[in-house]
Design an enzyme around this catalytic site. Structure first.
Site, PDB file in Angstrom:
ATOM      1  N   ASP A 170       0.844  -1.196   0.000  1.00  0.00           N
ATOM      2  CA  ASP A 170       0.000   0.000   0.000  1.00  0.00           C
ATOM      3  C   ASP A 170       0.879   1.246   0.000  1.00  0.00           C
ATOM      4  OD1 ASP A 170      -2.583   1.170   0.165  1.00  0.00           O
ATOM      5  OD2 ASP A 170      -3.184  -0.419   1.545  1.00  0.00           O
ATOM      6  N   ASP A 205      -3.264   4.348  -2.589  1.00  0.00           N
ATOM      7  CA  ASP A 205      -4.401   4.795  -1.782  1.00  0.00           C
ATOM      8  C   ASP A 205      -4.954   6.119  -2.317  1.00  0.00           C
ATOM      9  OD1 ASP A 205      -5.925   4.459   0.783  1.00  0.00           O
ATOM     10  OD2 ASP A 205      -4.939   6.355   1.282  1.00  0.00           O
ATOM     11  N   GLU A 216      -6.791   3.115  -5.938  1.00  0.00           N
ATOM     12  CA  GLU A 216      -8.055   3.283  -5.242  1.00  0.00           C
ATOM     13  C   GLU A 216      -8.618   4.638  -5.646  1.00  0.00           C
ATOM     14  OE1 GLU A 216      -9.860   3.456  -0.702  1.00  0.00           O
ATOM     15  OE2 GLU A 216      -7.938   4.397  -1.167  1.00  0.00           O
ATOM     16  N   HIS A 262     -10.712  -3.609   3.975  1.00  0.00           N
ATOM     17  CA  HIS A 262     -10.500  -3.150   5.349  1.00  0.00           C
ATOM     18  C   HIS A 262     -11.345  -1.927   5.713  1.00  0.00           C
ATOM     19  CE1 HIS A 262      -8.035  -0.761   2.711  1.00  0.00           C
ATOM     20  NE2 HIS A 262      -7.967   0.167   3.648  1.00  0.00           N
ATOM     21  N   ASP A 263     -11.972  -1.301   4.737  1.00  0.00           N
ATOM     22  CA  ASP A 263     -12.776  -0.099   4.991  1.00  0.00           C
ATOM     23  C   ASP A 263     -14.274  -0.366   4.937  1.00  0.00           C
ATOM     24  OD1 ASP A 263     -10.790   1.768   5.467  1.00  0.00           O
ATOM     25  OD2 ASP A 263     -10.561   2.302   3.357  1.00  0.00           O
TER      26      ASP A 263
END
Length: 542
Positions: A96, A191, A243, A317-318
């Site tokens: 990430d 990200d 993302e 994860h979100d």
């Protein structure tokens, strides 16, 4: 350079995967110990959420050092061992890269605060703040020391946005990617990367049309081309994903079309907002199936026609666990889990599996706010109380929507803490671990089904390379699509509901063969009766 479309990515939230030290936090050695499990599942690439030094205001997405390992997770030696062991088993790692912002603890921000003008230009400082609202609530501007200026933070006030207009910032961030490339890393997940291109003159959002002023700016594409050329674009077999927040199909085609030389693929989140009341996350609403289907078809066909490439996912994860959002888990957890899996693994794009998804993990069903640690959830709870919601109503919304739902420890077996740690886990384990765990599910229905889906993508060009066409758009219960490649075509039908439904099967599928189903007995005829949460893939060769 084109991406290998046969690959399947598995996402690990390192903090919650496997603890080997007893401190309650997952670590790199824990990931190494589970590589044989990942090989058994069949995945090709493992994406790790941030494990860098961080004050952990936003669970590691507030990076204070981009080229070091947070001691909670281990050492650089552990990292190098993980890469080495992964390679011997045919698994690459994806890291990430949090490049829109850094922690205010980062030395760049600290030097800026101390008055160094060189580093002050690493950040976005203004005399007058705009009306922008933070992703975590409140304003996006905070006082920059005692200078009278304000610094921009689209997220938490400890996550200062970086000024990509400054070539020195770009150079430093490209160095970060190249540092990890030198360690043998092949994959990078960027990200909120479509937020990096801020305009020179920042305008208020007062009259914006749903997409904030700082999103998908044209200069974003220039920055991604620079990033590509300066780093991963030099590697054969690299794999990159961006993302994208509040994005659109046209931009995503540009971000991911190989001819543009930007990224390999993109995440978008529109399909995971279909249970938001009037677009607001902190609400309770049954998911809108027609909107879900429309989004899948629009994006599926749009990306196919434009030769873009999507990262396909239900969980990360979100997000709360997809099973809780889209399935009657009390009666049809296994059927729902396998249907959701097939609906993306047989589609056009690269499938991502979030840890625990392959065994049908569900939300933890916590009892009280004290069980939650996520900053966004805690802020949202207090905001709802201030807006007049009762504590019970606010808590029910947190239970359904918190990011902590997916961050609970991996459930390996029925022993204490699900086999995750000998100590006290950093986040309480979900209530279901005795019934839902790897040991039990390995021989169940969900894990072997995921293995089959992965194998199909790796061996059938129709699934990895075929186009996408919407099917049965008029159905109120079924999401379906067709894939075509060479002399093969595939119809995939998914019943998204807990009651049976019927469709009329068109030629030539009436004489096709069942490639995959999550029910054992399937009869193909002119009319097809789909059982609750049934998924069915019918193959025809001409």
């Amino acid at each position: 350079m084109t991406i290998d479309k046969r690959k399947v990515v598995y996402q690990i939230y390192p903090k919650s995967y496997q603890d080997t030290t007893g401190n309650g936090v997952g670590d790199l050695q824990g990931i190494i110990s589970k590589i044989p499990y990942l090989v058994e599942l069949g995945v090709d690439v493992v994406w790790l959420n941030p494990f860098y030094p961080s004050p952990q205001r936003d669970n590691g997405y507030d990076v204070s050092d981009y080229t070091a390992i947070n001691p909670d997770f281990g050492t650089m030696q552990d990292f190098e061992e993980m890469i080495r062991v992964g390679k011997t088993h045919g698994i690459d790692f994806m890291l990430d890269m949090v490049f829109n912002h850094c922690s205010t603890d980062h030395e760049w921000f600290q030097k800026a605060l101390s008055g160094d003008p060189f580093y002050q230009d690493f950040f976005i400082l203004r005399d007058q703040p705009t009306d922008w609202v933070s992703k975590f609530g409140g304003t996006t501007w905070s006082p920059f020391g005692d200078t009278g200026k304000y610094f921009l933070h689209l997220f938490d006030k400890t996550q200062a946005d970086l000024n990509w207009r400054n070539p020195h910032v770009r150079e430093e961030l490209f160095k970060v990617v190249n540092f990890w490339r030198s360690k043998g890393v092949k994959g990078f997940r960027f990200d909120v990367i479509n937020l990096i291109g801020k305009d020179e003159v920042l305008k208020d959002n007062a009259n914006f049309d749903g997409k904030p002023e700082y999103t998908d700016r044209p200069i974003n594409h220039d920055y991604l081309k620079m990033l590509n050329q300066a780093s991963f674009g030099q590697d054969e077999g690299s794999i990159t994903v961006g993302e994208m927040s509040f994005t659109d199909i046209d931009n995503c085609v540009r971000y991911s079309n190989p001819s543009q030389e930007e990224l390999d693929m993109v995440f978008n989140f529109h399909h995971l907002k279909v249970d938001y009341e009037e677009g607001q996350k902190w609400t309770l609403k049954a998911f809108d199936f027609q909107e879900l289907k429309r989004l899948f078809h629009t994006w599926g066909e749009g990306m196919s026609v434009g030769n873009g490439w999507s990262a396909l996912f239900w969980n990360n994860h979100d997000q709360p666990r997809a099973l809780n959002r889209f399935v009657d888990i009390h009666n049809f957890r296994e059927e729902g889990a396998t249907m959701l899996a097939a609906s993306i693994h047989l589609s056009r794009g690269t499938p991502y599996i979030y840890m625990g998804e392959e065994i049908g993990m569900v939300d933890p069903d916590y009892n009280e706010m004290a069980d939650y640690v996520d900053v966004e959830s805690i802020n949202a709870y207090h905001n709802m109380l201030e807006q007049g919601k009762s504590a019970d109503d606010a808590f029910r919304i947190i239970q359904a929507k918190s990011r902590d739902n997916s961050r609970t420890p991996m459930q390996w077996d029925a022993s204490k803490n699900g086999g995750f740690t000998e100590g006290t886990p950093w986040l309480k384990i979900g209530k279901s671990y005795r019934e839902i765990n790897v040991e039990k599910e390995r021989n169940g229905k969900i894990f072997p089904f995921y293995q089959s889906l992965i194998k199909l993508r790796q061996t059938m060009p129709l699934i990895s390379e075929g186009d996408y066409t919407a099917a049965y758009q008029e159905s109120s219960k079924v999401y379906a699509f067709e894939r075509r490649h060479g002399n093969q075509q595939l119809l995939v039908v998914n019943n998204f509901f807990s009651d049976e439904t019927e469709i009329v099967l068109s030629e030539p599928y009436r004489s096709g063969r069942v490639l995959l189903s999550n029910y054992s007995e399937v009869e193909i005829g002119a009319k097809l009766s789909l059982k609750p949460y049934q998924t069915l893939a019918i193959l025809v060769e001409t």
